[in-house]
Each structure stands twice: as structure tokens, then as C-alpha cells.
Write a protein that holds these residues in place. Structure first.
Motif, mmCIF file in Angstrom:
data_model
loop_
_atom_site.group_PDB
_atom_site.id
_atom_site.type_symbol
_atom_site.label_atom_id
_atom_site.label_comp_id
_atom_site.label_asym_id
_atom_site.label_seq_id
_atom_site.Cartn_x
_atom_site.Cartn_y
_atom_site.Cartn_z
ATOM 1 N N UNK A 57 10.681 45.084 62.518
ATOM 2 C CA UNK A 57 9.232 44.876 62.677
ATOM 3 C C UNK A 57 8.685 43.887 61.638
ATOM 4 N N UNK A 58 8.962 44.184 60.349
ATOM 5 C CA UNK A 58 8.533 43.256 59.291
ATOM 6 C C UNK A 58 9.228 41.906 59.447
ATOM 7 N N UNK A 59 10.513 41.984 59.845
ATOM 8 C CA UNK A 59 11.309 40.766 60.060
ATOM 9 C C UNK A 59 10.651 39.887 61.128
ATOM 10 N N UNK A 60 10.218 40.502 62.225
ATOM 11 C CA UNK A 60 9.575 39.760 63.314
ATOM 12 C C UNK A 60 8.251 39.175 62.824
ATOM 13 N N UNK A 61 7.478 39.999 62.127
ATOM 14 C CA UNK A 61 6.187 39.544 61.591
ATOM 15 C C UNK A 61 6.394 38.360 60.644
ATOM 16 N N UNK A 62 7.389 38.473 59.773
ATOM 17 C CA UNK A 62 7.691 37.403 58.824
ATOM 18 C C UNK A 62 8.123 36.133 59.533
ATOM 19 N N UNK A 63 8.921 36.308 60.592
ATOM 20 C CA UNK A 63 9.367 35.125 61.327
ATOM 21 C C UNK A 63 8.209 34.443 62.045
ATOM 22 N N UNK A 64 7.333 35.243 62.671
ATOM 23 C CA UNK A 64 6.171 34.659 63.359
ATOM 24 C C UNK A 64 5.269 33.956 62.342
ATOM 25 N N UNK A 65 5.004 34.639 61.221
ATOM 26 C CA UNK A 65 4.167 34.042 60.170
ATOM 27 C C UNK A 65 4.794 32.745 59.670
ATOM 28 N N UNK A 66 6.109 32.776 59.465
ATOM 29 C CA UNK A 66 6.820 31.611 58.943
ATOM 30 C C UNK A 66 6.820 30.455 59.923
ATOM 31 N N UNK A 67 7.002 30.772 61.200
ATOM 32 C CA UNK A 67 6.999 29.711 62.210
ATOM 33 C C UNK A 67 5.612 29.063 62.257
ATOM 34 N N UNK A 68 4.560 29.859 62.104
ATOM 35 C CA UNK A 68 3.196 29.314 62.117
ATOM 36 C C UNK A 68 2.931 28.424 60.900
ATOM 37 N N UNK A 69 3.221 28.917 59.693
ATOM 38 C CA UNK A 69 2.912 28.091 58.516
ATOM 39 C C UNK A 69 3.832 26.869 58.456
ATOM 40 N N UNK A 70 5.057 27.033 58.912
ATOM 41 C CA UNK A 70 5.993 25.910 58.985
ATOM 42 C C UNK A 70 5.530 24.908 60.044
ATOM 43 N N UNK A 71 5.101 25.440 61.200
ATOM 44 C CA UNK A 71 4.756 24.589 62.343
ATOM 45 C C UNK A 71 3.365 23.989 62.256
ATOM 46 N N UNK A 72 2.577 24.459 61.289
ATOM 47 C CA UNK A 72 1.212 23.960 61.162
ATOM 48 C C UNK A 72 1.161 22.451 61.012
ATOM 49 N N UNK A 73 2.165 21.898 60.373
ATOM 50 C CA UNK A 73 2.164 20.456 60.129
ATOM 51 C C UNK A 73 2.466 19.661 61.414
ATOM 52 N N UNK A 74 3.006 20.322 62.441
ATOM 53 C CA UNK A 74 3.397 19.610 63.667
ATOM 54 C C UNK A 74 2.212 18.913 64.366
ATOM 55 N N UNK A 75 1.061 19.594 64.549
ATOM 56 C CA UNK A 75 -0.079 18.883 65.150
ATOM 57 C C UNK A 75 -0.527 17.706 64.286
ATOM 58 N N UNK A 76 -0.361 17.820 62.964
ATOM 59 C CA UNK A 76 -0.739 16.702 62.085
ATOM 60 C C UNK A 76 0.208 15.514 62.280
ATOM 61 N N UNK A 77 1.500 15.810 62.404
ATOM 62 C CA UNK A 77 2.494 14.757 62.658
ATOM 63 C C UNK A 77 2.206 14.104 64.010
#
Lengths: 82, 82
Positions: free
Chosen positions: B1-21
Motif C-alpha cells: 500500500x505505502x509502496x504503491x502510494x510512494x510509486x504514484x507520488x514519485x511518478x507524479x513529482x518525477x513526471x511533473x517536468x514532462x509538460x514543461x519539456x
């Protein structure tokens, strides 16, 4: 040791938006800044805050909570200056 | 559960730069994007990668490592398009 590393890392990723906020205030221009980026980052740091809270991880919780506030303010600036 | 939450959170903060690129590629304009922001975020996600590794925290390590690459690419774009 890990606590210090986590806090330094957290202060950096949290504080990264500060030069962007400062640049926006200075130039009053934000048209090249992606609102999609800010929206996704806000969702992400919000989830990191929950994740850190659940894992009792103070650096993760604290720095991401402040990052929610700072990135929300930058998103507001993209509306104010455009 | 925490693992999934961490992965979703991580994908979002990691992927945030994609719309900027994506926006930078579309408009070929990056003058309102703060290089200071990118430099600080790159330092921060690099330290998060080390922190995650030391704590054997897979979501933190993996998503921040990819974030180092994506944010470095965005920093490169600010030189390419200006």
C-alpha cells in the motif's frame, strides 16, 4: 545521518521553486512556465506528504508539505501575471 | 500500500517536468523558466536518490533517479532554445 541527508535533499527539491517564483516576480512574465508541470508537481508532493506521514518519515513529510504551499503559490502567479 | 502510494507520488513529482519539456519543444521558448530552479531541483533529486538507496526505499530511489535525467534534459533545453 540519513535524516540530515533527507532534510538537505528535501530542502533542495522543496526550494527549487523559489528561484522560479523570484523570476516570475522580477519579470512579471510566466508564459513559458507550464501550468501542467505545476499541477502535476502539486499532486505529487501532496502524495509524498501522505507517504512520509504513513512511514513516519519526518524529512519527507515536512519538506513536501511546504512544497505543496510553494508550488500552489507559483501556480497562482501564472494566473496573476498572464 | 505505502509502496504503491510512494510509486504514484514519485511518478507524479518525477513526471511533473514532462509538460514543461513538452511546452519547451512546442514553443521553442524557455526564457521565463528559471535555470536556478532546475539546478536546485537536480541537486535535490540526486540527494533523494542517495537517501532512497541508503534507506532501501525503492519508490524514492527509482523515481528520483529518473527525475535527475529528465530535469537535466530540461536544463539543456534552456540553453538550446535561448
Amino acid at each position: 545521518m540519513e535524516m540530515v541527508l533527507g532534510l538537505v535533499a528535501g530542502v533542495l527539491t522543496m526550494g527549487g521553486i523559489v528561484p522560479q517564483i523570484s523570476k516570475a516576480h522580477r519579470t512579471k512574465q510566466t508564459k513559458d512556465v507550464s501550468r501542467g508541470m505545476l499541477a502535476i508537481i502539486i499532486s505529487g508532493v501532496l502524495l509524498w506528504t501522505v507517504y512520509g506521514f504513513l512511514k513516519s518519515d519526518i524529512p519527507v513529510t515536512l519538506t513536501n508539505f511546504i512544497a505543496v504551499l510553494l508550488n500552489s503559490y507559483m501556480l497562482y502567479l501564472t494566473y496573476k501575471f498572464n
